[in-house]
Design a protein around this motif. Sequence first.
Motif, PDB file in Angstrom:
ATOM      1  N   ARG A   1       0.847  -1.195   0.000  1.00 21.86           N
ATOM      2  CA  ARG A   1       0.000   0.000   0.000  1.00 21.86           C
ATOM      3  C   ARG A   1       0.879   1.240   0.000  1.00 21.86           C
ATOM      4  NH1 ARG A   1      -1.880   3.187   4.135  1.00 21.86           N
ATOM      5  NH2 ARG A   1      -1.089   1.675   5.673  1.00 21.86           N
ATOM      6  N   GLU A   2       0.712   2.073  -1.032  1.00 26.04           N
ATOM      7  CA  GLU A   2       1.476   3.310  -1.100  1.00 26.04           C
ATOM      8  C   GLU A   2       0.799   4.381  -0.258  1.00 26.04           C
ATOM      9  OE1 GLU A   2       3.330   4.910  -4.608  1.00 26.04           O
ATOM     10  OE2 GLU A   2       2.818   3.081  -5.723  1.00 26.04           O
TER      11      GLU A   2
ATOM     12  N   VAL B   1       6.059   3.107   0.913  1.00 26.41           N
ATOM     13  CA  VAL B   1       5.261   1.934   0.598  1.00 26.41           C
ATOM     14  C   VAL B   1       5.130   1.120   1.873  1.00 26.41           C
ATOM     15  CG1 VAL B   1       4.992  -0.113  -0.833  1.00 26.41           C
ATOM     16  CG2 VAL B   1       6.160   1.897  -1.759  1.00 26.41           C
TER      17      VAL B   1
ATOM     18  N   LEU C   1      10.917   2.398  -1.566  1.00 30.53           N
ATOM     19  CA  LEU C   1      10.599   1.765  -2.836  1.00 30.53           C
ATOM     20  C   LEU C   1      10.498   0.265  -2.635  1.00 30.53           C
ATOM     21  CD1 LEU C   1      13.236   3.564  -5.135  1.00 30.53           C
ATOM     22  CD2 LEU C   1      10.829   4.204  -4.843  1.00 30.53           C
TER      23      LEU C   1
ATOM     24  N   VAL D   1       0.260  -6.027  -7.765  1.00 27.88           N
ATOM     25  CA  VAL D   1       0.181  -4.662  -8.299  1.00 27.88           C
ATOM     26  C   VAL D   1      -0.428  -4.608  -9.695  1.00 27.88           C
ATOM     27  CG1 VAL D   1       1.544  -2.604  -8.884  1.00 27.88           C
ATOM     28  CG2 VAL D   1       2.177  -3.999  -6.906  1.00 27.88           C
TER      29      VAL D   1
ATOM     30  N   SER E   1       6.517  -0.469 -14.020  1.00 27.72           N
ATOM     31  CA  SER E   1       6.449   0.173 -12.706  1.00 27.72           C
ATOM     32  C   SER E   1       5.096   0.835 -12.534  1.00 27.72           C
ATOM     33  CB  SER E   1       7.567   1.215 -12.542  1.00 27.72           C
ATOM     34  OG  SER E   1       7.406   2.269 -13.484  1.00 27.72           O
ATOM     35  N   ARG E   2       4.756   1.053 -11.287  1.00 27.71           N
ATOM     36  CA  ARG E   2       3.539   1.780 -10.933  1.00 27.71           C
ATOM     37  C   ARG E   2       3.798   2.467  -9.602  1.00 27.71           C
ATOM     38  NH1 ARG E   2      -1.919  -1.419 -11.486  1.00 27.71           N
ATOM     39  NH2 ARG E   2      -1.353  -1.081 -13.678  1.00 27.71           N
ATOM     40  N   GLY E   3       3.766   3.795  -9.622  1.00 32.73           N
ATOM     41  CA  GLY E   3       4.051   4.526  -8.400  1.00 32.73           C
ATOM     42  C   GLY E   3       5.478   4.297  -7.928  1.00 32.73           C
ATOM     43  N   ARG E   4       5.610   3.809  -6.706  1.00 29.72           N
ATOM     44  CA  ARG E   4       6.930   3.583  -6.107  1.00 29.72           C
ATOM     45  C   ARG E   4       7.301   2.092  -6.105  1.00 29.72           C
ATOM     46  NH1 ARG E   4       8.253   8.415  -3.784  1.00 29.72           N
ATOM     47  NH2 ARG E   4       9.989   7.545  -2.585  1.00 29.72           N
TER      48      ARG E   4
ATOM     49  N   ARG F   1      14.257  11.222  -7.358  1.00 24.36           N
ATOM     50  CA  ARG F   1      13.011  11.176  -8.129  1.00 24.36           C
ATOM     51  C   ARG F   1      12.860   9.774  -8.732  1.00 24.36           C
ATOM     52  NH1 ARG F   1      15.255  16.119  -9.702  1.00 24.36           N
ATOM     53  NH2 ARG F   1      15.942  15.206 -11.689  1.00 24.36           N
TER      54      ARG F   1
ATOM     55  N   ARG G   1      10.346   8.077  -9.816  1.00 24.64           N
ATOM     56  CA  ARG G   1       9.502   7.933 -10.999  1.00 24.64           C
ATOM     57  C   ARG G   1      10.313   8.204 -12.263  1.00 24.64           C
ATOM     58  NH1 ARG G   1       6.175   4.673 -11.690  1.00 24.64           N
ATOM     59  NH2 ARG G   1       6.433   5.528 -13.761  1.00 24.64           N
TER      60      ARG G   1
END
Length: 390
Positions: free
Chosen positions: A129-130, A135, A149, A164, A275-278, A317, A319
């Motif tokens: 859960r972000e 996370v 991460l 995810v 990837s998705r988010g962190r 960063r 992302r």
Amino acid sequence: MQVLISGAGIAGPTLAFWLKKYGIAPTLVEAAPALRTSGYVIDFWGLGYDIAEKMGLLSDIARLGYRTQELRIVDDSGRRLSGFGGELFRELTGGRYITLGRSDLSKLIYDRISGSCEIIFGDSIAGLREAGAEVHVQFEHGGERRFDLVIGADGLHSRVRKLVFGPQDRTRRTSAIASRHSKPPDIGRATSSFTSSIALPAGSRFALHDDRTLFLFIFASRGEPEPHGVAAQKAILRKVFEGDGWELPRILRALDTCDDFYFDRVSQIGMAAWSRGRIALVGDAAFCVSLLAGQGSALAMTAAYVLAGELATSQGRPRDAFDRYEERLRPFILTKQRAAERFARAFVPRTRLGIFFRNQVIKTFRVPPIARIAIGRDIRDQLELPRYHL
């Protein structure tokens, strides 16, 4: 930066090694109770070979590896139909090619990080859960912890990917791998051989160190449910290969004494994003090229090296780092997946005509210029390895 890496195979420990080099703190979690020692042999070359050199692994790889003498294709009676010498791939790669046990490579990489970062065996990720820049990770047994991460390096059946992204595999074939002690006295001296009197199923064997033999079985599944448990899986092999020739009757009897057995589907993973988010994926979890490609471990090391470098140079960063990681590697990986599909169609054909054509083509590989034209493009890694100066 605190980074949780799920999986202690090839990609995970490689990623941890380079993150440590760049001053980032990795934590490894592995569902198995200890480092895995079973599995198959891999062909190792290309950019992964270059990264292994950067990690100081080449001398140990040479010590543990194999230099294949010959790939021999035979019929039901053992009569040679086709084949080529093991020097072919070494010539095509400038001598930077070797075959070794996947678990041997995994242990070499693991030994480079053991004692220098947190490693958790016997646990796995149950929930993710972000929340803002963190996370929240729920472990199966170890409660909840927070990381900056999370990276899924947990292979073809990735738990992180399923949590995810959901299922993403494209199933191709089913295969099983088994190894045993004490080669039968009449097993022969060929390093590798392959039965091909029919298209599929097919069987092969590979002589290993310490008087061991690896058997590889490949057959097309017909939608049956996956058998669970070693006994049921061995029973499937006996049913599929019953009545076939070559050495298969003796090999099937030897299954009773196999102390190392692996059964799985040969699949590719196709992802719209890695990837998705962190949270990101690396290695087979992101882009499995399939067992038949022979280069999955080298690609996993390449991806781990690039991901670590991009994270280290992203100035906080992640992302941006994930985007650059994918931009650098996705076209390259797609070419490797297409090459794996071509290889599967060519070397494990489904018809008698396909077998005949394959055998005739392989005979021409004895002439190096023809081999370079036929398979050179799939052997060469058309990617310049980034250099991260930190």
